[in-house]
Motif scaffolding. Structure first.
Motif: not given
Ligand code: PA5
Length: 426
Positions: A147-174
């Motif tokens: 995430k740090n690498l990507l945000e430094k490379k392309i900025g926070k907004e574009k990084a947001r578009q490039a990140i897909f998360v798979t996790t629990d429906a309700t709980s957890g840090a992610l």
């Protein structure tokens, strides 16, 4: 679609002696009454996956394929093994697909991490971070770095578009992080544990990104759900395989060696090791799952299998048809002495290697062999095979009287490591 061939297990196994117990366990699985029953969501998942869910995964996968050179799949254990198995098995090991896929987040190795980050420095990449708990240390560190690498490379907004998360429906840090950052998120249902999650977005989204047909994979799993839904051993190859494993274990074997004749299926061996090892290996019980690639390993471990301590049996996953074949050319001079094979194909040679090795190991080495016979490897048969193994594993674990869906032993190394790292408890 799968035939469990028990002709080579050198035993007097009788199906009927197991039938009563198998019927009881079958009811436990279906009625969700056995130990760990709250994690049986994978059992009827194939018939519950909606077309809308699959369409959404395909839609996001098209975005990844259209906009990025590399997808980094960040996860460990059940959060990466299924996807990697399917992608390597179906695209091959030297794929010419335009989207490169890198697996990350499954090691603390500083060298590997450094190399991946250096490699990604020049690449246009997206991330699929996968963690049910959202707190797994290997994955969390890797994601923070990416995430740090990507945000430094392309900025926070574009990084947001490039990140897909798979996790629990309700709980957890992610989950918390995704909500705060607004990442696109897929849900891993809370009644499905990591090693049973390949047919959820944990496996299916990266597989779709790889350009593979996840609808076909789910069709294969639906087919397997119906095929292995029968309580009778005569009509259920998954249960038949489970009792053969149990019989061999009860009769002195302590290792099940999965045998693959395709290098691109090596990761299936890794997926199987996790599935069976983490599900069965508890209360000082269970077969130790190991895997080999033949004929490669016939030139190393083959000696031990043929002649060494008689602790193992083999389970061969055999696909009758190759997807591609190569003919051996004729040469006038025949200096290498290979003309006896001229015009034969490599798949014919591979098949003879399989049959010859089976004969040597069973009839000379007295090593029991189970053969799982399949026709052709594709999305549908692989979806079917994944489900077949999960069903076998649930039955096998219950035959051993262990909970197939927890992994208390895994926590011990974490506690010791956290103590050394100075992590605060709670
Ligand atoms: O099968 C399991 O539950 C484990 O192997 C997990 O898949 C693995 O530990 C990763 O966990 P998580 O998805 O919470 O990061």
């Amino acid at each position: 679609m799968i035939r469990v061939n028990l002709e080579n297990i050198i035993s007097d196994l009788s199906l009927s002696s197991y039938q009563k117990k198998v019927k009881l366990i079958d009811q436990q699985i279906k009625k969700k009454t056995g130990p760990g029953h709250e994690f049986l969501g994978w059992h009827d998942l194939p018939i519950k996956i909606s077309n809308e869910d699959l369409d959404l995964m395909n839609e996001y996968a098209q975005k990844v394929r259209a906009n990025y050179e590399v997808l980094v799949v960040c996860g460990i254990g059940g959060s990466y093994l299924g996807a990697r198995t399917a992608i390597e098995a179906l695209r091959g090991l030297k794929s010419n697909d335009p989207l490169e896929i890198i697996f990350f987040g499954q090691t603390f190795s500083s060298d590997y991490t450094f190399e991946i980050l250096r490699y990604l420095g020049n690449k246009n990449f997206a991330i699929n971070v996968i963690s049910k708990s959202g707190t797994t240390t290997e994955t969390a560190i890797a994601f923070r770095l990416l995430k740090n690498l990507l945000e430094k490379k392309i900025g926070k907004e574009k990084a947001r578009q490039a990140i897909f998360v798979t996790t629990d429906a309700t709980s957890g840090a992610l989950k918390k992080l995704s909500l705060k950052e607004g990442y696109r998120t897929f849900v891993l249902p809370s009644d499905i544990g990591g090693r049973y999650s390949v047919l959820t977005p944990v496996g299916l989204f990266p597989i779709a990104c790889a350009g593979l047909n996840i609808k076909e994979m789910v069709l294969g799993a639906i087919d397997a759900f119906h095929t292995y839904n029968h309580p009778s051993l005569e009509n259920n190859e998954a249960y038949k395989y489970a009792i053969a494993r149990d019989y061999l274990y009860q009769n002195g074997k302590s290792v099940e060696l999965f045998v693959l004749y395709e290098p691109k299926l090596l990761m299936l061996g890794e997926w199987l090791k996790q599935l069976f090892g983490e599900s069965e290996g508890k209360m000082k019980k269970g077969l130790f799952p190991a895997s080999v690639s033949f004929s490669t390993d016939l030139h190393s471990l083959g000696q031990f299998i043929q002649d060494g301590t008689p602790l193992l049996f083999e389970t061969i996953i055999h696909f009758e048809n190759a997807n591609n074949d190569v003919s051996i050319p004729f040469e006038e001079e025949n200096l290498d002495g290979l003309n006896y094979l001229a015009n034969k194909t490599l798949n014919e040679v591979n098949t003879k290697a399989f049959l010859g090795t089976l004969d040597a190991h069973v009839n000379v080495g007295q090593v029991p062999n189970i053969v799982l016979e399949l026709e052709t490897l594709n999305e549908k048969t692989l979806g079917h095979l994944f489900y077949f193994f999960m069903k076998t594993c649930a039955m096998s674990s219950y035959l051993l009287d262990v909970n197939p869906f927890n992994q208390p032993g895994v926590e011990v190394y974490k506690e010791k490591m956290f103590e050394l790292l100075g992590k605060k408890k709670g």
